[in-house]
Enzyme design. Sequence first.
Site, PDB file in Angstrom:
ATOM      1  N   LYS B  77       1.282  -1.139  -0.165  1.00 40.88           N
ATOM      2  CA  LYS B  77       0.006  -0.300   0.308  1.00 40.88           C
ATOM      3  C   LYS B  77       0.942   1.463  -0.251  1.00 40.88           C
ATOM      4  O   LYS B  77       1.602   1.332   0.743  1.00 40.88           O
ATOM      5  CB  LYS B  77      -0.935  -0.508   1.079  1.00 40.88           C
ATOM      6  CG  LYS B  77      -1.837   1.074   1.039  1.00 40.88           C
ATOM      7  CD  LYS B  77      -2.834   0.908   2.769  1.00 40.88           C
ATOM      8  CE  LYS B  77      -3.631   1.809   2.662  1.00 40.88           C
ATOM      9  NZ  LYS B  77      -4.576   1.879   3.782  1.00 40.88           N
ATOM     10  N   SER B 152      -9.392   1.916   3.022  1.00 39.41           N
ATOM     11  CA  SER B 152      -8.492   1.960   2.082  1.00 39.41           C
ATOM     12  C   SER B 152      -7.761   1.602   1.064  1.00 39.41           C
ATOM     13  O   SER B 152      -6.901   2.327   1.011  1.00 39.41           O
ATOM     14  CB  SER B 152      -8.509   3.352   3.546  1.00 39.41           C
ATOM     15  OG  SER B 152      -6.913   2.482   3.576  1.00 39.41           O
ATOM     16  N   SER B 176      -9.720  -0.473   7.868  1.00 35.35           N
ATOM     17  CA  SER B 176      -9.311  -0.355   5.946  1.00 35.35           C
ATOM     18  C   SER B 176      -7.984  -1.776   5.543  1.00 35.35           C
ATOM     19  O   SER B 176      -8.546  -1.594   4.209  1.00 35.35           O
ATOM     20  CB  SER B 176      -8.501   1.154   5.902  1.00 35.35           C
ATOM     21  OG  SER B 176      -8.958   1.820   6.039  1.00 35.35           O
TER      22      SER B 176
END
Lengths: 103, 489
Positions: B77, B152, B176
């Site tokens: 990420k 996210s 997330s």
Amino acid sequence: MANRITREQVQHVAGLAKLEFTDAQLDAFTPQLDDIIGLFETLSEVDTTGVEATSSVSDQLNVMREDVADNWGQSEALLKNAPDAARGFIKVPAIIDESEDNE
Amino acid sequence: MNYFNQDLASLHADLVAKKVSAKELTQATLDNIKDTDTKIDAFLNLNEDAALAQAAKIDEAGISEDQPLAGIPVALKDNIVTKGLTTTAASKMLEDFKPVYDATVTEKLAAAQMITVGKTNLDEFAMGGSTENSAFKPTKNAWDQTKVPGGSSGGSAAAVASGQVPVALGSDTGGSIRQPASFNGIVGIKPTYGRVSRWGLIAFGSSLDQIGPLTHGVKDNATVLSAIAGHDDHDLTSSTQAVPDFAADLNDATSVKGLRIGLPKEYLADGVSDDVKAAILAAADTYRKLGATVDEVSLPHNKYGVAAYYIIASSEASSNLQRFDGIRYGYRAKDVQNLEDVYVKSRSEGFGDEVKRRIMLGTFSLSAGFYDAYFLKAAKVRTVIMNDFKAILKDHDFIMGPVAPTPAFGLGDEIKDPITMYMNDVLTIPVNLAGLPGLSLPAGFSNGLPVGMQLIGRPFDESTLYRAGYAFEQSTDFHTQLPTLGGQN
């Protein structure tokens, strides 16, 4: 609208957060923030008399270490990330100018 | 080359037996990402040259049987810093930012000889639940490209689900990792707070953030968590507890017999869709058939989690994001005349709307006259919510429930309505507030979209969650179903 937060308060908080909004943005943000603060206020339904606040859920407490200086030797790479740099320093606009003197 | 249906153990066996080289595997991964990312938009940045060079080195040295992750591609990420490789947090603020150091997890992956192939998309600074808050592009759900991938960590989840990479790392502040795993039909864990070092994770809510892996299967997930977990001198909230080999106990004999499971009635309340409820009730029956007991329990303050979280997380964010001031790194507004303008204009132009909303909420909650009523009250409610969990976990081995109230929603459907978006996190947020581990795994489908189940455990007892997840996986076939778009399907 319940008016939990006014447009003026939103502008005041924006100042604290070093943000600025246009009139159109204030029109959009103020009612949104007002609704969310309404959600926050539901917490008053919870009886927290005598309850301690929790600020950390780590199982580590008061971890100490020696305060030792460490030179990463990467000033060049660090300066490359700066928006403006010269002769090994980060460049910024004048910190004090006339407009600030007058405030 | 097709490795989409292989787990890490089988990829590892092929690498050891030299049926495939690390370089071939890396090249195939990069080719596959390029082929499919036009539809998925999971990646912000590829690490092509360095990845291929690292793979070649690994091939030269050879991969032995005691290096289970060597030569396996992984995606990170883009809020996890990677030395010399652009790390943006999906923000215009960090569009050209090149970190000068590696996050601890990045170092640990490198030590395990995993190959970082690229950086995945996210909601800006990990704030959001749909990846639509990325400053660069929205990622699409692997199962239906008109739906959001969740967020996210939407890029990481969609990348794994669509077969672009076998493993990705995400971060989870209020759901997330778990929610995008659920929306994409894969496995994701939010480890116990302190299990994984946060050093080099671009901070959002420091008392809530944790890094964790996203994978197709439970065992793969366990293998990667063992590799990235552990105490780190750079993060003094990281725990000194020993890290088990989580995957070692997962085999045909893995059983949940005799375990006591709590199913909170609040997790099946109004707002949770019928299909999601049905999937969780069916999963409860599966556990009963496997010899566990499932009791109805209650988390009476669960509904206050969202309000407490958005005060606490936003307050921490407003403090953490003060560092983005346009001076030392990141975006600086043009044509500014004085220092105050550098701050205000750089921040106002560099941050997106959701980030500004959170900074505003946090600054408000911490400001003079409001601190007691908002921040302090939320911190006390946090204690009350923790006590709810403690009471159940005293005599239950873990808690089960849905991850999200609904399956993936449509792109553009909810992004204009912050409160609706925030309420989607109602079942994941309390776990972060309490610092507990939460595992998300596939448990059903609703109109062709995956439905996830969440298992919540005692602090540092990820082992029980993996055991229960693995036992469930062995008796169901949800995890074997793959999206049709899958690059290699």
